[in-house]
Design a protein around this motif. Structure first.
Motif, PDB file in Angstrom:
ATOM      1  N   UNK A  98       0.856  -1.177   0.000  1.00  0.00           N
ATOM      2  CA  UNK A  98       0.000   0.000   0.000  1.00  0.00           C
ATOM      3  C   UNK A  98       0.897   1.233   0.000  1.00  0.00           C
ATOM      4  N   UNK A  99       0.621   2.174  -0.909  1.00  0.00           N
ATOM      5  CA  UNK A  99       1.458   3.363  -0.981  1.00  0.00           C
ATOM      6  C   UNK A  99       1.010   4.433   0.014  1.00  0.00           C
ATOM      7  N   UNK A 100       1.866   5.427   0.198  1.00  0.00           N
ATOM      8  CA  UNK A 100       1.621   6.455   1.203  1.00  0.00           C
ATOM      9  C   UNK A 100       0.356   7.273   0.905  1.00  0.00           C
ATOM     10  N   UNK A 101       0.050   7.454  -0.364  1.00  0.00           N
ATOM     11  CA  UNK A 101      -1.153   8.207  -0.736  1.00  0.00           C
ATOM     12  C   UNK A 101      -2.415   7.488  -0.246  1.00  0.00           C
ATOM     13  N   UNK A 102      -2.448   6.179  -0.367  1.00  0.00           N
ATOM     14  CA  UNK A 102      -3.601   5.400   0.095  1.00  0.00           C
ATOM     15  C   UNK A 102      -3.691   5.424   1.626  1.00  0.00           C
ATOM     16  N   UNK A 103      -2.538   5.400   2.282  1.00  0.00           N
ATOM     17  CA  UNK A 103      -2.503   5.462   3.741  1.00  0.00           C
ATOM     18  C   UNK A 103      -3.035   6.816   4.204  1.00  0.00           C
ATOM     19  N   UNK A 104      -2.610   7.887   3.525  1.00  0.00           N
ATOM     20  CA  UNK A 104      -3.105   9.229   3.856  1.00  0.00           C
ATOM     21  C   UNK A 104      -4.615   9.319   3.664  1.00  0.00           C
ATOM     22  N   UNK A 105      -5.131   8.721   2.608  1.00  0.00           N
ATOM     23  CA  UNK A 105      -6.573   8.764   2.351  1.00  0.00           C
ATOM     24  C   UNK A 105      -7.342   8.057   3.466  1.00  0.00           C
TER      25      UNK A 105
END
Length: 108
Positions: free
Chosen positions: A1-8
């Motif tokens: 999972x990339x950081x953008x998905x984690x932020x979302x």
């Protein structure tokens, strides 16, 4: 999972709690945490998000140390599991009014 998905996931989870998770960009201040989370009741948390295998940079560590020295709640949150751990703490802060509760420095 990339950081953008984690932020979302963080942003959406905080929104469900009635709070906001602002993206923090501070020109001239490299390394500031990714998000400023404001929760109902006045709790404010600075959150640096990393993938499960990520590591904070030297500048990120310095900024977190500076904010914590000022009494701010800061945490490095690793991966989706860390976000879920943070949201559990945030939920308790909102439900029980624990605005002075300190965050752990690292959440996995």
């Amino acid at each position: 999972m990339n950081e953008k998905m984690i932020e979302a996931r963080l942003r959406d989870g905080v929104k469900v709690l009635g709070g906001v998770a602002y993206k923090w960009v501070s020109p001239g201040n490299a390394g500031v945490p990714d998000r400023i989370v404001a929760l109902p009741g006045g709790a404010v948390h600075f959150i640096e998000l990393k993938r499960e295998s990520g590591k904070p940079t030297r500048m990120q560590k310095a900024q977190i140390t500076r904010l914590r020295a000022l009494g701010a709640d800061c945490a490095v949150v690793y991966g989706l599991g860390g976000v879920e751990s943070y949201l559990k703490i945030a939920r308790e802060v909102v439900q029980y009014g624990i605005s002075a509760a300190r965050l752990p420095e690292i959440l996995h």
